[in-house]
Design an enzyme around this catalytic site. Structure first.
Site, short mmCIF file in Angstrom:
data_model
loop_
_atom_site.label_atom_id
_atom_site.label_comp_id
_atom_site.label_asym_id
_atom_site.label_seq_id
_atom_site.Cartn_x
_atom_site.Cartn_y
_atom_site.Cartn_z
CB VAL A 84 -8.02 -106.38 89.25
CG1 VAL A 84 -7.44 -107.53 89.68
CG2 VAL A 84 -9.28 -105.93 90.01
N GLY A 85 -7.61 -103.04 89.32
CA GLY A 85 -7.84 -101.60 88.70
C GLY A 85 -7.73 -100.25 89.58
CE LYS A 86 -3.12 -98.83 91.56
NZ LYS A 86 -1.49 -98.35 91.40
CE LYS A 92 -16.01 -98.75 92.10
NZ LYS A 92 -17.29 -98.37 90.87
CB SER A 97 -11.27 -90.53 89.69
OG SER A 97 -12.61 -90.73 89.38
CG PHE A 98 -14.74 -92.09 92.73
CD1 PHE A 98 -14.87 -90.61 93.12
CD2 PHE A 98 -15.32 -92.45 91.63
CE1 PHE A 98 -15.47 -89.83 92.22
CE2 PHE A 98 -16.01 -91.48 90.92
CZ PHE A 98 -15.98 -89.99 91.23
N GLY A 99 -11.19 -94.74 94.10
CA GLY A 99 -10.62 -95.89 94.96
C GLY A 99 -10.13 -96.72 94.12
CB VAL A 135 -11.30 -102.87 91.52
CG1 VAL A 135 -11.98 -104.19 91.58
CG2 VAL A 135 -12.38 -101.62 91.44
CG ASP A 165 -19.23 -96.46 83.11
OD1 ASP A 165 -18.45 -96.62 82.12
OD2 ASP A 165 -18.87 -96.95 83.92
#
Length: 159
Positions: A41-43, A64, A45-47, A49, A157
């Protein structure tokens, strides 16, 4: 560790079910094998989701997965610890809260509430909301921020 129940009301088969939400439970027993990966469901810079299903009860969560080496190489250790602490202490219907956290030798796993629908920014970039919808979302955001501020947390954020 048992999964934490969600306090929201949900309609299921035309019956309203109310379940209790509690803060995150510590668990040293859980591993990624306790979850079924459903989709990315998401990408970041650290990994990545993922939408996952907890095999213990079939409940859907967001997982995550952070690469420890990348977190350390980018000097994000303190930031990651702060994120984990804040999300683990959070308990509010308009905030994504941490339900489980565990690690392997190379990865950190943060398991949180899953809310389908994406980020607010995506919807704003595709046009305007009606005034009523905008008021509704603004109220949810304000209440979530008020909760964080009441705990001495300043959040920068918004998504």
């Amino acid at each position: 560790g048992k999964p934490i129940k969600d306090a929201s009301s949900r309609k299921m088969d035309s019956k309203e079910i109310i379940v209790e939400r509690k803060p995150m439970e510590e668990s040293t027993k859980l591993t990624k094998n306790d979850f079924e990966l459903l989709k990315t469901v998401g990408k970041g810079s650290f990994g990545k989701v993922y939408e996952v299903r907890y095999k213990g009860d079939g409940k859907i969560y967001a997982m995550k997965i952070l690469d420890k080496k990348v977190v350390m190489d980018r000097n994000q250790y303190e930031h990651t610890l702060t994120e984990r602490r804040i999300m683990g202490d959070c308990e509010h219907p308009f905030l994504v809260c941490l339900r489980f956290a565990f690690q392997s030798q190379t990865k950190l796993y943060l398991i949180s509430d899953f809310y389908n629908g994406g980020e607010l920014f995506y919807y704003l970039s595709n046009g305007r909301f009606s005034e009523n919808r905008a008021r509704f979302y603004a109220a949810e955001i304000a209440l979530g921020l008020q909760y964080l501020h009441s705990k001495g947390i300043v959040y920068r954020d918004l998504k």
